[in-house]
Design an enzyme around this catalytic site. Structure first.
Site, PDB file in Angstrom:
ATOM      1  N   HIS A 134       0.825  -1.212   0.000  1.00 45.24           N
ATOM      2  CA  HIS A 134       0.000   0.000   0.000  1.00 45.24           C
ATOM      3  C   HIS A 134       0.855   1.257   0.000  1.00 45.24           C
ATOM      4  O   HIS A 134       0.513   2.250  -0.658  1.00 45.24           O
ATOM      5  CB  HIS A 134      -0.934  -0.022   1.212  1.00 45.24           C
ATOM      6  CG  HIS A 134      -2.177   0.786   1.023  1.00 45.24           C
ATOM      7  ND1 HIS A 134      -2.400   1.974   1.672  1.00 45.24           N
ATOM      8  CD2 HIS A 134      -3.272   0.572   0.237  1.00 45.24           C
ATOM      9  CE1 HIS A 134      -3.571   2.464   1.306  1.00 45.24           C
ATOM     10  NE2 HIS A 134      -4.124   1.635   0.436  1.00 45.24           N
ATOM     11  N   HIS A 161      -5.057   5.311  -5.885  1.00 43.22           N
ATOM     12  CA  HIS A 161      -6.245   5.914  -5.284  1.00 43.22           C
ATOM     13  C   HIS A 161      -6.793   7.004  -6.206  1.00 43.22           C
ATOM     14  O   HIS A 161      -6.148   7.416  -7.164  1.00 43.22           O
ATOM     15  CB  HIS A 161      -5.909   6.517  -3.919  1.00 43.22           C
ATOM     16  CG  HIS A 161      -5.782   5.479  -2.839  1.00 43.22           C
ATOM     17  ND1 HIS A 161      -6.830   5.109  -2.043  1.00 43.22           N
ATOM     18  CD2 HIS A 161      -4.735   4.722  -2.457  1.00 43.22           C
ATOM     19  CE1 HIS A 161      -6.436   4.180  -1.193  1.00 43.22           C
ATOM     20  NE2 HIS A 161      -5.164   3.925  -1.426  1.00 43.22           N
ATOM     21  N   HIS A 170      -7.383  -2.944  -5.320  1.00 46.74           N
ATOM     22  CA  HIS A 170      -7.518  -3.520  -3.985  1.00 46.74           C
ATOM     23  C   HIS A 170      -8.095  -4.935  -4.035  1.00 46.74           C
ATOM     24  O   HIS A 170      -7.770  -5.763  -3.178  1.00 46.74           O
ATOM     25  CB  HIS A 170      -8.355  -2.593  -3.096  1.00 46.74           C
ATOM     26  CG  HIS A 170      -7.613  -1.381  -2.641  1.00 46.74           C
ATOM     27  ND1 HIS A 170      -7.562  -0.221  -3.368  1.00 46.74           N
ATOM     28  CD2 HIS A 170      -6.852  -1.162  -1.529  1.00 46.74           C
ATOM     29  CE1 HIS A 170      -6.823   0.669  -2.730  1.00 46.74           C
ATOM     30  NE2 HIS A 170      -6.378   0.128  -1.614  1.00 46.74           N
ATOM     31  N   HIS A 174     -15.224   4.619   1.885  1.00 48.94           N
ATOM     32  CA  HIS A 174     -14.240   3.845   2.646  1.00 48.94           C
ATOM     33  C   HIS A 174     -13.318   4.700   3.509  1.00 48.94           C
ATOM     34  O   HIS A 174     -12.679   4.195   4.426  1.00 48.94           O
ATOM     35  CB  HIS A 174     -13.429   2.986   1.667  1.00 48.94           C
ATOM     36  CG  HIS A 174     -11.976   3.295   1.545  1.00 48.94           C
ATOM     37  ND1 HIS A 174     -11.479   4.469   1.005  1.00 48.94           N
ATOM     38  CD2 HIS A 174     -10.891   2.566   1.897  1.00 48.94           C
ATOM     39  CE1 HIS A 174     -10.159   4.445   1.014  1.00 48.94           C
ATOM     40  NE2 HIS A 174      -9.770   3.305   1.558  1.00 48.94           N
ATOM     41  N   HIS A 230     -10.626   4.440   7.794  1.00 46.57           N
ATOM     42  CA  HIS A 230      -9.182   4.610   7.968  1.00 46.57           C
ATOM     43  C   HIS A 230      -8.902   5.597   9.097  1.00 46.57           C
ATOM     44  O   HIS A 230      -8.130   5.316  10.023  1.00 46.57           O
ATOM     45  CB  HIS A 230      -8.549   5.119   6.678  1.00 46.57           C
ATOM     46  CG  HIS A 230      -8.199   4.041   5.702  1.00 46.57           C
ATOM     47  ND1 HIS A 230      -7.015   3.356   5.759  1.00 46.57           N
ATOM     48  CD2 HIS A 230      -8.880   3.535   4.640  1.00 46.57           C
ATOM     49  CE1 HIS A 230      -6.964   2.468   4.773  1.00 46.57           C
ATOM     50  NE2 HIS A 230      -8.092   2.556   4.079  1.00 46.57           N
ATOM     51  N   PHE A 274      -2.008   6.506   4.520  1.00 46.75           N
ATOM     52  CA  PHE A 274      -1.832   5.536   3.446  1.00 46.75           C
ATOM     53  C   PHE A 274      -0.498   4.793   3.547  1.00 46.75           C
ATOM     54  O   PHE A 274      -0.402   3.626   3.188  1.00 46.75           O
ATOM     55  CB  PHE A 274      -1.934   6.215   2.082  1.00 46.75           C
ATOM     56  CG  PHE A 274      -3.345   6.534   1.650  1.00 46.75           C
ATOM     57  CD1 PHE A 274      -4.438   6.001   2.322  1.00 46.75           C
ATOM     58  CD2 PHE A 274      -3.581   7.357   0.565  1.00 46.75           C
ATOM     59  CE1 PHE A 274      -5.735   6.285   1.923  1.00 46.75           C
ATOM     60  CE2 PHE A 274      -4.878   7.652   0.148  1.00 46.75           C
ATOM     61  CZ  PHE A 274      -5.951   7.116   0.830  1.00 46.75           C
ATOM     62  N   HIS A 315     -11.171  -3.565   3.656  1.00 48.58           N
ATOM     63  CA  HIS A 315     -11.253  -3.528   2.196  1.00 48.58           C
ATOM     64  C   HIS A 315     -12.054  -4.689   1.631  1.00 48.58           C
ATOM     65  O   HIS A 315     -12.595  -4.584   0.517  1.00 48.58           O
ATOM     66  CB  HIS A 315      -9.853  -3.451   1.580  1.00 48.58           C
ATOM     67  CG  HIS A 315      -9.395  -2.044   1.408  1.00 48.58           C
ATOM     68  ND1 HIS A 315      -9.726  -1.286   0.308  1.00 48.58           N
ATOM     69  CD2 HIS A 315      -8.672  -1.230   2.220  1.00 48.58           C
ATOM     70  CE1 HIS A 315      -9.219  -0.075   0.439  1.00 48.58           C
ATOM     71  NE2 HIS A 315      -8.578  -0.008   1.590  1.00 48.58           N
TER      72      HIS A 315
END
Length: 604
Positions: A185, A206, A215, A338, A342, A359, A372
């Site tokens: 990632h 992203h 993903h 999403h 996070h 990230f 995910h």
């Protein structure tokens, strides 16, 4: 065993030193090692006798140059492929053809920070990849179950823990190790990679139509590695079922500080079973009633899966082809849905939100993959809702490819077209109720009355004194700001709405990528008491998860926010209005954000 109660009552110090000045390295390294070892115990030894590969890198960092300083993340790549045989299409094609296998830059949590992170995978220069092979139809299916229910299956939990333990015990240089899997990632999301055919351009998975397929690939290989380590081809990850009230809290299997499923850098205030994920968390309020969080969550999922995601461009995000600069911020509704998990899960007092809240470090938390899995599941659900909800058939989209290491440590090239059907990957999701499908927001009393009488919208109580002139843009969003936005067409027919959705665009959003920035948008609402997601007036929100964008050493970028307001205008009785009143509501942010302007356009 350390108790959950003790972790909550004695959270890590609010003074964060994870990325100190170089002269202060020894203290934070020791502190982070203590967190890792006391809250993520793994009884195995790596190649040099240490218990955790992340600690191995940290310990070396104290004596090494700045280049070697922090933990890492990365081992997956992009490439190109072939699906459409039309030679005309192929001649003008620009699918992303992957990162350069010869160039991988050091990452950093923040521009100008002297501590840099090695996110690059094991050396790939000169290594040939193998084409992806679908699992045999005779192989047993892998069935992903909701994490809160899987937590009640003791046999499954022990199997999952054993697989994770063995992954964490692999030598750090092994591409199947958790150390390397977690780096994937970081490498793709924090500015380490450049496009192989355009080495002056960064590569970012992203904020574009690549977010979902990338993903899905990542999860596929990660899951198969875990299964191979326990010789169980049926092993499947669970999914964090946060779109159902029963599964909104972090599942019990992730809360044992002695388990390899635990991460010591989570927000300890969000670990109790009575703390549901709040998709509208403002980073301040922690005492909302469960019912309010549940209802707002359902309304947000409805907005980002149904009313705001009627077109695939709005759901997936903008198109991204070889030679394009890396996309910035925003993203489609699938990605915006999403984001909050996070931020909410990441360490509340870590300098950069580690682990989940940034990230570069998100892949270090086992719950990242479970989160995910639910995002991936919702991709499937979205396609069942109907209308124009289907995958892109664009040549460049289908033939964009990536590189991942598989369970045999082979380098595999896999294309987007390979992952559009989960069943072809041997994957299924356990069916779950979808309560948010019936959670269409309702208008406030004022707009409900207006809809019933077809009255004109009166604007805020202060009338013109409260309205910001369009000429004031660009402006720094420091306070609640209201502006009148003209509509190109009013009173659209059902046929016109079917042909194109009406999109409110907040354009020219300028911010620093390594800062949390968030604001909400409401329409024809009271600026002094703006509505939340359960009311129709709520149009959407913007949230930036910290990352380094990779733009030649600086991190300021300009992006936009797109909101489908077709259904919203119907619900608040504004379809025949010449203009709408749009209010921007800033929330707690870590840096300034500039708004360039607002407009309405149409998306077919």
């Amino acid at each position: 065993m350390a108790s959950l109660t003790s972790l909550i009552s004695s959270p890590p110090s609010s003074t964060n030193n994870i990325f100190p000045k170089t002269s202060q390295l020894s203290a934070p390294i020791g502190r982070l090692q203590t967190l890792r070892k006391s809250q993520l115990a793994v009884t195995c030894k790596s190649s040099n006798g240490r218990s955790d590969p992340f600690d191995e890198v940290l310990a070396a960092a104290a004596a090494a140059s700045r280049r070697d300083v922090l933990l890492g993340l990365g081992a997956g790549l992009y490439g190109a492929g072939a699906f459409v045989t039309d030679p005309f299409s192929a001649a003008f094609a620009r699918p992303i053809d992957g990162p350069s296998q010869d160039v991988c830059k050091l990452a950093t949590p923040s521009p100008g920070n002297p501590l840099q992170i090695e996110c690059c995978p094991p050396a790939m220069a000169g290594r040939e990849s193998k084409p992806f092979q679908f699992p045999s139809p005779s192989e047993p299916k892998r069935i992903r179950r909701p994490a809160h229910l899987a937590s009640q299956d003791k046999e499954y939990v022990e199997k999952y823990k054993l697989a994770m333990k063995r992954m964490k015990c692999l030598p750090p240089e092994d591409p199947r190790s958790f150390f390397q899997q977690a780096k994937v990632h970081c490498a793709y999301c924090n500015g380490s990679y450049v496009q192989s055919s355009h080495t002056n351009l960064g590569l970012q998975i992203h904020f574009s139509w690549l977010f979902l397929p990338f993903h899905r690939m990542y999860l596929h290989f990660y899951e198969r590695i875990l299964g191979s380590l326990i010789q169980d081809p049926t092993f499947a990850l669970p999914f964090w079922n946060w779109d159902h009230e029963d599964g909104m809290a972090i599942a019990e299997m992730f809360k044992d500080p002695e388990s390899p499923l635990f991460d010591g850098l989570r927000n300890v205030y969000h670990l109790p079973s009575n703390k549901p994920l709040d998709l509208r968390w403002d980073r301040v309020t922690e005492d909302k009633p469960f019912e309010r969080i549940r209802d707002d969550n359902y309304a947000r999922v409805y907005e980002l899966m149904v009313s705001g995601a009627q077109r695939r461009l709005e759901f997936f995000g903008p198109k991204y082809r070889a030679g394009d600069p890396p996309p910035a911020g925003g993203g489609g509704t699938s990605e915006r849905l999403h984001n909050m998990a996070h931020l909410w899960t990441g360490g509340h007092n870590q300098q950069f939100g580690e682990d989940m809240g940034n990230f570069y470090s998100a892949g270090r938390d086992p719950i990242f993959y479970v989160h995910h899995c639910n995002v991936d599941r919702l991709w499937n659900v979205w396609k069942t809702i109907g209308g124009f909800r289907f995958d892109f058939d664009d040549y460049d989209y289908l033939n964009t490819s990536f590189l991942f290491y598989d369970e045999n440590s082979d380098l595999i090239k896999i294309k987007v077209k390979d992952v559009l059907d989960p069943q072809a990957l041997g994957l299924e999701y356990e069916d779950r109720p979808i309560p948010w499908r019936n959670s269409r927001p309702v208008p406030t009393a004022a707009n409900a009355a207006r809809t019933a009488t077809a009255a004109a919208f009166g604007g805020p109580a202060e009338a013109q004194a409260a309205i910001t002139s369009p000429s004031a843009f660009p402006l720094v969003l420091e306070k609640v700001t209201t502006v009148m936005v003209p509509r190109p067409k009013k009173g659209r027919t059902a046929k016109e709405k079917s042909a194109a959705s009406e999109i409110l665009v907040v354009e020219g959003i300028e911010l620093e990528g390594d800062k949390v920035v968030q604001f909400e948008v409401v329409i024809n609402d009271d600026p002094d008491n703006p509505s939340g997601p359960s009311n129709s007036e709520f149009a959407g929100s913007f949230l930036n998860i910290p990352h380094v964008h990779g733009n030649n050493g600086h991190n300021k970028f300009v992006t936009g926010l797109r909101m489908d307001i077709t259904e919203l205008l119907e619900d608040i009785g504004a379809e025949n209005d010449d203009q709408i009143q749009v209010t921007l509501v800033p929330k707690k942010s870590d840096g300034p954000v500039t708004i360039g302007g607002l407009k309405i356009e149409y998306s077919s």
